[in-house]
Design an enzyme around this catalytic site. Structure first.
Site, PDB file in Angstrom:
ATOM      1  N   TYR A  31      -1.859  -0.586  10.431  1.00 60.41           N
ATOM      2  CA  TYR A  31      -1.952  -0.909   8.995  1.00 60.41           C
ATOM      3  C   TYR A  31      -0.681  -0.463   8.253  1.00 60.41           C
ATOM      4  O   TYR A  31      -0.106  -1.218   7.479  1.00 60.41           O
ATOM      5  CB  TYR A  31      -3.202  -0.239   8.412  1.00 60.41           C
ATOM      6  CG  TYR A  31      -3.449  -0.573   6.965  1.00 60.41           C
ATOM      7  CD1 TYR A  31      -3.984  -1.799   6.591  1.00 60.41           C
ATOM      8  CD2 TYR A  31      -3.140   0.345   5.950  1.00 60.41           C
ATOM      9  CE1 TYR A  31      -4.210  -2.114   5.262  1.00 60.41           C
ATOM     10  CE2 TYR A  31      -3.363   0.040   4.619  1.00 60.41           C
ATOM     11  CZ  TYR A  31      -3.907  -1.187   4.281  1.00 60.41           C
ATOM     12  OH  TYR A  31      -4.120  -1.496   2.956  1.00 60.41           O
ATOM     13  N   SER A  43       0.881  -1.178   0.000  1.00 60.12           N
ATOM     14  CA  SER A  43       0.000   0.000   0.000  1.00 60.12           C
ATOM     15  C   SER A  43       0.911   1.219   0.000  1.00 60.12           C
ATOM     16  O   SER A  43       2.066   1.138   0.442  1.00 60.12           O
ATOM     17  CB  SER A  43      -0.845  -0.001   1.275  1.00 60.12           C
ATOM     18  OG  SER A  43      -1.368   1.289   1.539  1.00 60.12           O
TER      19      SER A  43
HETATM   20  P1  NAD Z   1     -11.421  -6.668   0.388  1.00 57.42           P
HETATM   21  O1  NAD Z   1     -11.804  -6.574   1.823  1.00 57.42           O
HETATM   22  O2  NAD Z   1     -12.407  -6.309  -0.668  1.00 57.42           O
HETATM   23  O3  NAD Z   1     -10.880  -8.113   0.077  1.00 57.42           O
HETATM   24  C1  NAD Z   1      -9.969  -8.747   0.929  1.00 57.42           C
HETATM   25  C2  NAD Z   1     -10.271 -10.227   0.909  1.00 57.42           C
HETATM   26  O4  NAD Z   1      -9.341 -10.857   1.796  1.00 57.42           O
HETATM   27  C3  NAD Z   1     -11.682 -10.560   1.437  1.00 57.42           C
HETATM   28  O5  NAD Z   1     -12.326 -11.446   0.527  1.00 57.42           O
HETATM   29  C4  NAD Z   1     -11.419 -11.226   2.782  1.00 57.42           C
HETATM   30  O6  NAD Z   1     -12.379 -12.239   3.096  1.00 57.42           O
HETATM   31  C5  NAD Z   1     -10.026 -11.818   2.571  1.00 57.42           C
HETATM   32  N1  NAD Z   1      -9.310 -12.008   3.826  1.00 57.42           N
HETATM   33  C6  NAD Z   1      -9.156 -11.106   4.827  1.00 57.42           C
HETATM   34  N2  NAD Z   1      -8.473 -11.664   5.828  1.00 57.42           N
HETATM   35  C7  NAD Z   1      -8.193 -12.945   5.455  1.00 57.42           C
HETATM   36  C8  NAD Z   1      -7.522 -14.019   6.085  1.00 57.42           C
HETATM   37  N3  NAD Z   1      -7.026 -13.920   7.309  1.00 57.42           N
HETATM   38  N4  NAD Z   1      -7.390 -15.188   5.406  1.00 57.42           N
HETATM   39  C9  NAD Z   1      -7.909 -15.321   4.167  1.00 57.42           C
HETATM   40  N5  NAD Z   1      -8.581 -14.334   3.542  1.00 57.42           N
HETATM   41  C10 NAD Z   1      -8.719 -13.168   4.181  1.00 57.42           C
HETATM   42  O7  NAD Z   1     -10.089  -5.810   0.248  1.00 57.42           O
HETATM   43  P2  NAD Z   1      -9.338  -5.145  -1.020  1.00 57.42           P
HETATM   44  O8  NAD Z   1      -9.606  -3.698  -1.012  1.00 57.42           O
HETATM   45  O9  NAD Z   1      -9.568  -5.925  -2.254  1.00 57.42           O
HETATM   46  O10 NAD Z   1      -7.840  -5.294  -0.501  1.00 57.42           O
HETATM   47  C11 NAD Z   1      -6.972  -6.300  -0.949  1.00 57.42           C
HETATM   48  C12 NAD Z   1      -5.555  -5.952  -0.529  1.00 57.42           C
HETATM   49  O11 NAD Z   1      -5.197  -4.695  -1.089  1.00 57.42           O
HETATM   50  C13 NAD Z   1      -5.362  -5.826   0.989  1.00 57.42           C
HETATM   51  O12 NAD Z   1      -4.115  -6.390   1.337  1.00 57.42           O
HETATM   52  C14 NAD Z   1      -5.364  -4.335   1.226  1.00 57.42           C
HETATM   53  O13 NAD Z   1      -4.611  -3.964   2.354  1.00 57.42           O
HETATM   54  C15 NAD Z   1      -4.702  -3.860  -0.055  1.00 57.42           C
HETATM   55  N6  NAD Z   1      -4.993  -2.462  -0.383  1.00 57.42           N
HETATM   56  C16 NAD Z   1      -6.285  -2.054  -0.576  1.00 57.42           C
HETATM   57  C17 NAD Z   1      -6.532  -0.713  -0.858  1.00 57.42           C
HETATM   58  C18 NAD Z   1      -7.924  -0.188  -1.085  1.00 57.42           C
HETATM   59  O14 NAD Z   1      -8.100   1.030  -1.085  1.00 57.42           O
HETATM   60  N7  NAD Z   1      -8.915  -1.023  -1.300  1.00 57.42           N
HETATM   61  C19 NAD Z   1      -5.459   0.179  -0.951  1.00 57.42           C
HETATM   62  C20 NAD Z   1      -4.160  -0.284  -0.758  1.00 57.42           C
HETATM   63  C21 NAD Z   1      -3.941  -1.608  -0.468  1.00 57.42           C
END
Ligand code: NAD
Length: 255
Positions: free
Chosen positions: A152, A139
């Site tokens: 985070y 991130s």
């Molecule tokens: P999201 O919540 O839509 O999807 C995350 C998925 O991970 C979910 O399906 C959840 O069930 C699964 N998950 C969570 N904990 C878990 C665990 N312990 N074991 C197995 N599965 C697990 O999130 P997203 O926005 O698609 O984010 C995905 C990644 O991108 C994350 O690592 C997040 O930190 C990173 N990210 C997201 C953003 C954003 O703005 N959305 C920005 C920067 C980084």
């Protein structure tokens, strides 16, 4: 075809939703056999079914990435693999003063130990194939530190340095390792955050968050998936140990 993943096996964590789901869909369209790992069993199954319905190859595994025994068992079932995307992650709000020990441990367990567990299980399986590609979802928090996101940001900093350490350790084994650092991407992660923290003000806060990207909007999950595809394809064979911001100008253009 450019960026073909034909005959490649790809495990993608957190691919029942959001960015991970988009990556799984794009990888499957490019010919990969995808393994959907997510702790939400129904979402994982639905994701796999939708890919199979489109003519792709996918299977679902319900798991918690922070549970090493569970992850080891699943990766053994998958067998020799080519691609690992460490995408599963959770959010948390708080400063060093307001983050409880339990919350700190929870974020570290999923966002840091979860990545380590998958590396631990997958690297031997990549070595069996003579090499592979690892992509971690970091991130912009890893390099700039987002206000009120102490745990985070700390965890994502670790994801960035795990990327560098892994890239160095496995150069000779033909395993590349990179990470992507998105700014805000419009996924259920963001919607859940708004509902939980700004009930009744979701639309207003959404706009505010969208405008923090100089480009004026949030990224779409598919835009992250296209960069993931490039980095995991043979066309990116010279790229390892790199962090790719995907941030609408957030890191460099906000001053
Ligand atoms: P999201 O919540 O839509 O999807 C995350 C998925 O991970 C979910 O399906 C959840 O069930 C699964 N998950 C969570 N904990 C878990 C665990 N312990 N074991 C197995 N599965 C697990 O999130 P997203 O926005 O698609 O984010 C995905 C990644 O991108 C994350 O690592 C997040 O930190 C990173 N990210 C997201 C953003 C954003 O703005 N959305 C920005 C920067 C980084």
């Amino acid at each position: 075809m450019l960026f073909s993943l034909s005959n490649k096996k790809a495990a993608i964590t957190g691919s029942g939703s959001g960015i991970g789901l988009a990556i799984a869909q794009v990888f499957a369209r490019q010919g990969a056999e995808v393994y959907i790992l997510d702790w939400n069993e129904a979402a994982a199954q639905e994701a796999a079914n939708s890919i199979v319905a489109e003519g792709g190859k996918a299977s679902a595994y319900a798991c918690d990435v922070s549970n090493q025994a569970q992850i080891a068992e699943i990766f053994q079932k998958i067998g020799p693999m080519d691609i690992l995307v460490n995408n599963a992650g959770i959010a948390h709000i708080g400063t060093a003063e307001t983050t409880t020990e339990a919350d700190f441990d929870r974020v570290m367990n999923v966002n840091v130990k979860g990545v380590y567990n998958c590396l631990f299980a997958a690297i031997p399986l990549m070595k069996e194939k003579g090499g592979g590609v690892i992509l971690n979802m970091a991130s912009i928090a890893a390099t700039i530190g987002i206000p009120d996101r102490f745990a985070y940001s700390t965890a994502k900093g670790a994801v960035l340095t795990m990327t560098l350490a892994t890239a160095k350790d496995y150069l000779k084994q033909n395993i590349r390792c990179n990470c992507i650092s998105p700014a805000r991407v419009h996924t259920p992660f963001v919607d859940g955050f708004l509902t939980k923290n700004y009930p009744g003000q979701e639309a207003e806060m959404y706009e505010k968050l969208a405008k923090t990207q100089p480009i004026g909007r949030m990224a779409k999950p598919i835009e992250v998936a296209y960069l993931a595809l490039f980095l995991c394809s043979d066309e990116a064979g010279f790229i390892t140990g790199c962090d790719y911001p995907l941030d609408g100008g957030f890191t460099r253009l906000n001053n």
